[in-house]
Design an enzyme around this catalytic site. Structure first.
Site, PDB file in Angstrom:
ATOM      1  N   GLY A  29       0.813  -1.211   0.000  1.00 33.82           N
ATOM      2  CA  GLY A  29       0.000   0.000   0.000  1.00 33.82           C
ATOM      3  C   GLY A  29       0.841   1.253   0.000  1.00 33.82           C
ATOM      4  O   GLY A  29       2.049   1.199  -0.232  1.00 33.82           O
ATOM      5  N   ASN A  30       0.198   2.380   0.207  1.00 32.26           N
ATOM      6  CA  ASN A  30       0.909   3.662   0.228  1.00 32.26           C
ATOM      7  C   ASN A  30       0.301   4.561   1.302  1.00 32.26           C
ATOM      8  O   ASN A  30      -0.672   4.187   1.956  1.00 32.26           O
ATOM      9  CB  ASN A  30       0.862   4.313  -1.154  1.00 32.26           C
ATOM     10  CG  ASN A  30      -0.552   4.627  -1.592  1.00 32.26           C
ATOM     11  OD1 ASN A  30      -1.201   5.501  -1.021  1.00 32.26           O
ATOM     12  ND2 ASN A  30      -1.048   3.895  -2.568  1.00 32.26           N
ATOM     13  N   ARG A  31       0.901   5.729   1.473  1.00 27.13           N
ATOM     14  CA  ARG A  31       0.558   6.589   2.610  1.00 27.13           C
ATOM     15  C   ARG A  31      -0.520   7.621   2.313  1.00 27.13           C
ATOM     16  O   ARG A  31      -0.700   8.552   3.089  1.00 27.13           O
ATOM     17  CB  ARG A  31       1.802   7.333   3.091  1.00 27.13           C
ATOM     18  CG  ARG A  31       2.873   6.443   3.654  1.00 27.13           C
ATOM     19  CD  ARG A  31       4.036   7.303   4.152  1.00 27.13           C
ATOM     20  NE  ARG A  31       5.210   6.498   4.389  1.00 27.13           N
ATOM     21  CZ  ARG A  31       5.408   5.765   5.482  1.00 27.13           C
ATOM     22  NH1 ARG A  31       4.499   5.752   6.430  1.00 27.13           N
ATOM     23  NH2 ARG A  31       6.513   5.065   5.620  1.00 27.13           N
ATOM     24  N   SER A  32      -1.226   7.497   1.209  1.00 28.49           N
ATOM     25  CA  SER A  32      -2.245   8.506   0.906  1.00 28.49           C
ATOM     26  C   SER A  32      -3.344   8.509   1.977  1.00 28.49           C
ATOM     27  O   SER A  32      -3.879   7.465   2.336  1.00 28.49           O
ATOM     28  CB  SER A  32      -2.861   8.224  -0.464  1.00 28.49           C
ATOM     29  OG  SER A  32      -3.930   9.111  -0.681  1.00 28.49           O
ATOM     30  N   ALA A  96      -4.082   7.643  -4.979  1.00 28.57           N
ATOM     31  CA  ALA A  96      -2.759   7.067  -5.224  1.00 28.57           C
ATOM     32  C   ALA A  96      -2.976   5.588  -5.532  1.00 28.57           C
ATOM     33  O   ALA A  96      -3.358   4.809  -4.654  1.00 28.57           O
ATOM     34  CB  ALA A  96      -1.873   7.236  -3.991  1.00 28.57           C
TER      35      ALA A  96
END
Ligand code: C5P
Length: 222
Positions: A29-32, A96
């Site tokens: 995943g990502n930090r959005s 994102a």
């Protein structure tokens, strides 16, 4: 803002960050945070638009007046966007999206073995923005993308705008703790018509309102 210049318009917004399952408990995943997408949804609703918000893994309260479609992965977002875009006058993709996903998602939790880590095979996710730009649901539909760049912001932004084929690209200057998870944002909005609009550091709702100004201009003739 103030005027209900988006009254009678339907806008589709993506927000948050996709999670690509490795197994039932793990993901890439990502930090959005989803905050910029939620700010876009709230400001569009305030300007009179009907809003569909495809939200990936956000923990924010649904913006008043928006119809929220929750998704987890890029493939789920892809399906939700292709469905919801049909009636949209504008599509704004602030999410994102993971470029890659695990080639296979294990049905049971992956066990640690003594043999050390297994290599991770990845598959390419659909580029939703590029697809929606190349194959518009109807003439006059305005498509907006987001990009985060650390250096050569204008040159990289122009190249990405051309590659994606959207009408507007909101290029965030990132690095040094800016943008991700914060309440404020700063950007330059590039137009396929060659235009560029600087938006100084300020609340994400200010950037959202500038984006809707530019979208409303492009919708005015339709
Ligand atoms: O290529 P990049 O990820 O930098 O592009 C960012 C823009 O493209 C964002 O608007 C994002 O929502 C969109 N995107 C997409 N599908 C992908 C990757 C990015 O729609 N697979």
């Amino acid at each position: 803002p103030g005027p209900a210049d988006l009254a009678g318009r339907h806008v589709l917004i993506t927000a948050g960050g996709t999670r690509e399952a490795l197994d039932p408990v793990r993901y890439l995943g990502n930090r959005s945070s989803g905050r910029q997408g939620y700010a876009l949804a709230a400001t569009a609703a305030a300007r009179g638009a009907r809003v569909t918000l495809v939200a990936a893994n956000t923990e924010l309260p649904g913006p008043a007046g928006a119809d929220v479609v929750p998704v987890e992965s890029a493939e789920q977002m892809h399906r939700a966007v292709l469905e919801a875009r049909k009636e949209a006058d504008a599509v704004v993709m602030a999410a994102a999206v993971a470029d890659f996903r695990p080639a296979a998602s294990a049905e049971s939790k992956i066990k640690k073995t003594g043999a050390g880590p297994e290599p991770l095979d990845l598959a390419v996710n659909p580029d939703i923005l590029a697809e929606v730009s190349a194959d518009r649901a109807h003439a006059g539909q305005v498509v907006v993308g987001f990009a985060a760049e650390t250096d050569d912001v204008l040159a990289n932004g122009r190249a990405k705008l051309a590659r994606k084929g959207c009408d507007l690209l909101v290029v965030n200057r990132v690095g040094g703790g800016r943008a991700f998870g914060t309440e404020e944002n700063q950007a330059v909005v590039l137009g396929a018509d060659g235009g560029s609009t600087e938006v100084p550091m300020g609340p994400k709702t200010d950037l959202a309102d500038r984006v809707w100004d530019l979208v409303a201009e492009r919708l005015a003739g339709t």
